[in-house]
Design a protein around this motif. Sequence first.
Motif, short mmCIF file in Angstrom:
data_model
loop_
_atom_site.label_atom_id
_atom_site.label_comp_id
_atom_site.label_asym_id
_atom_site.label_seq_id
_atom_site.Cartn_x
_atom_site.Cartn_y
_atom_site.Cartn_z
N TRP A 131 63.31 53.60 5.33
CA TRP A 131 62.21 52.93 4.62
C TRP A 131 61.87 53.66 3.31
N VAL A 132 61.98 54.98 3.37
CA VAL A 132 61.57 55.81 2.23
C VAL A 132 62.68 56.81 1.95
N ALA A 133 63.08 56.92 0.68
CA ALA A 133 64.17 57.84 0.33
C ALA A 133 63.67 58.93 -0.62
N PRO A 134 64.29 60.12 -0.52
CA PRO A 134 63.96 61.17 -1.49
C PRO A 134 64.83 61.00 -2.74
N PRO B 78 60.89 62.35 -15.76
CA PRO B 78 60.15 63.42 -15.08
C PRO B 78 58.91 62.91 -14.36
N PRO B 79 58.47 63.58 -13.30
CA PRO B 79 59.11 64.74 -12.69
C PRO B 79 60.32 64.32 -11.85
N PRO B 80 61.31 65.21 -11.69
CA PRO B 80 62.56 64.82 -11.03
C PRO B 80 62.44 64.60 -9.53
N SER B 81 61.47 65.24 -8.89
CA SER B 81 61.39 65.21 -7.44
C SER B 81 60.37 64.15 -6.99
N ARG B 82 60.86 63.17 -6.23
CA ARG B 82 60.02 62.03 -5.84
C ARG B 82 60.41 61.50 -4.48
N ILE B 83 59.58 60.64 -3.92
CA ILE B 83 60.00 59.80 -2.80
C ILE B 83 59.75 58.36 -3.21
N THR B 84 60.50 57.45 -2.62
CA THR B 84 60.34 56.05 -3.02
C THR B 84 60.62 55.10 -1.86
N GLU C 142 63.14 65.71 0.48
CA GLU C 142 63.82 65.13 1.64
C GLU C 142 62.90 65.12 2.87
N GLU C 143 62.22 66.24 3.07
CA GLU C 143 61.29 66.33 4.22
C GLU C 143 60.07 65.45 3.99
N ALA C 144 59.61 65.40 2.75
CA ALA C 144 58.43 64.58 2.44
C ALA C 144 58.72 63.10 2.72
N ALA C 145 59.95 62.66 2.44
CA ALA C 145 60.30 61.25 2.69
C ALA C 145 60.28 60.98 4.20
#
Length: 212
Positions: free
Chosen positions: A163-166, A173-179, A112-115
């Motif tokens: 613009w970018v979502a977590p 996999p892997p489950p954790s991403r931003i897009t 979430e923070e990375a997005a």
Amino acid sequence: MSTNRVVTVVQDEDNVIAEVCNLIQSISKKAIERDDVFKIGLSGGSLTKFLSIGLPKIDTDWSKWRLFFCDERVVPLESADSTYGIYKNALLGVLPLTEHQFVKIDPHLPAEEAAKDYIQKMAVHFPPDSLPRFHLLLLGMGPDGHTCSLFPGHRVCEETSVWVAPITNAPKPPPSRITFTFPVVNNAENCVFAVTGATKAEIVKVLRFIQI
Ligand SMILES: O=C1O[C@H](COP(=O)(O)O)[C@@H](O)[C@H](O)[C@H]1O
């Protein structure tokens, strides 16, 4: 805005790489002539291999490139799942690109923070108060039809306010991403999908005949 969809079918992966790289070369040339910069969004998966092979063969002014990630896996850079990590190993030192030309996620932050952090990094490169407009997004597609980390049926596909979502529960996999979200993808000047392999034949058949 006019939409012009061109589908090119070629014999094998080598020809896919050649087609994609021809497009990158001509789109980058036009962007640099007009805007003095080329803003490109990269994808992961099979595109990392295609670009690692193809990019060293193209003729462009590399100093004008700014490279973003259409999606990225929130994993350490050293992980085999890190899209930036793959491009870094394959391209830095081979092409006259520097690490600073890549707009990268902070892999130490939760998704979430990375997005949010990635949106701020992108904002430096685009005019305020409007959607970012990339010269080119290079996109892949999974057998389920996902592109970026926009998985069909997942609520991340409905996200239109950022613009970018977590995403923390990706079905692949892997489950954790931003897009990037759909508004950003749909606002790009050019989107090029590179799709190969028998597992994707069905989804390609479906998508080729969808009206846009
Ligand atoms: O997980 C991902 O999958 C898609 C498709 O990958 P491919 O290996 O089937 O080409 C990719 O475009 C995306 O960037 C990646 O994170």
